[in-house]
Design a protein around this motif. Structure first.
Motif, PDB file in Angstrom:
ATOM      1  N   SER A  71      32.194  69.882  41.453  1.00 29.23           N
ATOM      2  CA  SER A  71      31.431  68.966  42.310  1.00 29.23           C
ATOM      3  C   SER A  71      30.636  68.096  41.939  1.00 29.23           C
ATOM      4  O   SER A  71      29.845  68.301  40.947  1.00 29.23           O
ATOM      5  CB  SER A  71      30.660  70.004  42.903  1.00 29.23           C
ATOM      6  N   VAL A 111      31.129  68.012  46.924  1.00 28.68           N
ATOM      7  CA  VAL A 111      30.326  66.832  46.930  1.00 28.68           C
ATOM      8  C   VAL A 111      28.923  67.024  47.317  1.00 28.68           C
ATOM      9  O   VAL A 111      28.613  68.296  47.955  1.00 28.68           O
ATOM     10  CB  VAL A 111      30.573  65.655  47.722  1.00 28.68           C
ATOM     11  N   ASP A 112      27.949  66.532  46.746  1.00 27.58           N
ATOM     12  CA  ASP A 112      26.310  66.518  47.184  1.00 27.58           C
ATOM     13  C   ASP A 112      25.840  67.786  46.442  1.00 27.58           C
ATOM     14  O   ASP A 112      24.849  67.533  45.767  1.00 27.58           O
ATOM     15  CB  ASP A 112      26.154  66.698  48.535  1.00 27.58           C
ATOM     16  N   SER A 113      26.267  68.851  46.576  1.00 24.53           N
ATOM     17  CA  SER A 113      25.706  70.228  46.022  1.00 24.53           C
ATOM     18  C   SER A 113      26.860  70.925  45.326  1.00 24.53           C
ATOM     19  O   SER A 113      28.047  70.580  45.866  1.00 24.53           O
ATOM     20  CB  SER A 113      24.896  71.055  46.896  1.00 24.53           C
ATOM     21  N   ALA A 134      33.947  63.289  50.337  1.00 18.34           N
ATOM     22  CA  ALA A 134      32.828  62.977  50.635  1.00 18.34           C
ATOM     23  C   ALA A 134      32.656  63.012  52.201  1.00 18.34           C
ATOM     24  O   ALA A 134      32.768  61.986  52.725  1.00 18.34           O
ATOM     25  CB  ALA A 134      32.237  61.502  49.979  1.00 18.34           C
ATOM     26  N   VAL A 157      27.431  66.209  42.080  1.00 18.64           N
ATOM     27  CA  VAL A 157      25.929  66.627  42.637  1.00 18.64           C
ATOM     28  C   VAL A 157      24.864  65.507  42.555  1.00 18.64           C
ATOM     29  O   VAL A 157      24.839  65.023  41.606  1.00 18.64           O
ATOM     30  CB  VAL A 157      25.551  68.139  41.684  1.00 18.64           C
ATOM     31  N   LYS A 158      24.204  65.665  43.793  1.00 18.50           N
ATOM     32  CA  LYS A 158      22.963  64.885  44.180  1.00 18.50           C
ATOM     33  C   LYS A 158      21.967  65.413  43.288  1.00 18.50           C
ATOM     34  O   LYS A 158      21.538  66.618  43.710  1.00 18.50           O
ATOM     35  CB  LYS A 158      22.665  64.275  45.078  1.00 18.50           C
ATOM     36  N   TRP A 200      31.719  63.759  60.488  1.00 18.31           N
ATOM     37  CA  TRP A 200      31.112  64.772  59.300  1.00 18.31           C
ATOM     38  C   TRP A 200      31.469  66.143  59.543  1.00 18.31           C
ATOM     39  O   TRP A 200      31.051  66.943  58.827  1.00 18.31           O
ATOM     40  CB  TRP A 200      29.723  64.383  59.352  1.00 18.31           C
ATOM     41  N   GLY A 253      30.973  65.939  54.343  1.00 17.22           N
ATOM     42  CA  GLY A 253      30.068  66.665  54.996  1.00 17.22           C
ATOM     43  C   GLY A 253      30.780  67.809  55.358  1.00 17.22           C
ATOM     44  O   GLY A 253      31.737  68.317  54.349  1.00 17.22           O
ATOM     45  N   VAL A 309      22.509  62.102  39.175  1.00 17.52           N
ATOM     46  CA  VAL A 309      23.670  62.423  39.911  1.00 17.52           C
ATOM     47  C   VAL A 309      24.603  63.058  38.406  1.00 17.52           C
ATOM     48  O   VAL A 309      24.094  62.939  37.331  1.00 17.52           O
ATOM     49  CB  VAL A 309      24.844  61.235  40.180  1.00 17.52           C
TER      50      VAL A 309
END
Length: 184
Positions: free
Chosen positions: A104, A89-91, A67, A106-107, A43, A69, A139
C-alpha cells in the motif's frame, strides 16, 4: 493497471507516478488506466471499481493500483478473487486481502503532524503549503505480516534502490500537476 477515483489532476498525478514506476521496472509493460468518474460519486463505488479491475485483468493486468477511495475496495476485492495483486493507497490496506495486496502506498500524515507540532514547540511554525516526499518520509510503502512473504529480497532491493535514487535526484519523477501531461 491503475484505477483512479474522480478524474482530477491529483489522481492523474498518482497515475503518472505509478506508470513511470511500471515502465522503469519493465520497459515493455502494458499499462492500463481507468478513472471511475467525474463527480464525487467516483470515490464511493466499489462495484464500479471491481468492474474496472476485472476489465483490466481480462486485458492482462496482473497488478492493479488504486487511488479511488472506497471505490478501491472493489478493485482490491476483484484482484484477490482473480488471484492477482492489488496495491492499496493512502493508508495500509494490506490486511484487506492478505496475500493479494502487494503493498500500500501510504501517506505519512503522522510525520506531517509530528513535524508541525515540533515546529510549533520550537516557535518555528509557519503557515503555508509544505510538501513531504520520500526524503522527508512523507510517503512510503507498507510492509507487514500480510504482504512480506510476497516481496522477494530482489524486489525489496529494487524498490529501495529506486527510493534512494529518487531522493538523490538520479531518478526524476514527473509531476503531472506542473503541465497536465504524463511523459511515460
Amino acid at each position: 493497471g491503475f484505477v483512479g477515483g474522480m478524474d482530477i489532476p491529483l489522481i492523474r498525478n498518482f497515475a503518472c507516478g505509478y506508470k513511470g514506476g511500471v515502465m522503469a521496472a519493465k520497459k515493455d509493460a502494458k499499462y492500463l488506466e481507468n478513472m471511475t468518474g467525474t463527480t464525487a460519486a467516483a470515490w464511493n463505488d466499489p462495484v464500479r471499481g471491481g468492474e474496472l479491475a476485472r476489465s483490466q485483468m481480462s486485458q492482462g493486468a496482473d497488478v492493479i493500483f488504486h487511488a479511488a477511495g472506497a471505490t478501491g475496495i472493489g478493485v482490491l476485492q476483484a484482484a484477490a478473487d482473480a488471484g492477482k495483486f492489488g496495491i492499496g493507497v493512502d493508508s495500509n490496506q494490506n490486511m484487506l486481502h492478505p496475500g493479494h495486496v502487494l503493498t500500500s502506498m501510504v501517506k505519512r500524515v503522522d510525520n506531517a503532524v509530528y513535524q508541525t507540532f515540533e515546529d510549533a514547540k520550537k516557535g518555528e511554525f509557519k503557515g503555508g503549503t509544505v510538501t513531504l516526499g520520500l526524503k522527508e518520509d512523507g510517503v512510503g510503502y507498507a510492509v507487514d505480516d500480510n504482504n512480506k512473504a510476497l516481496l522477494t529480497p530482489e524486489m525489496t532491493a529494487a524498490v529501495e534502490k529506486a527510493k534512494a535514487d529518487i531522493i538523490a535526484g538520479t531518478i526524476k519523477v514527473h509531476n503531472y500537476n506542473t503541465d497536465n501531461t504524463c511523459p511515460y
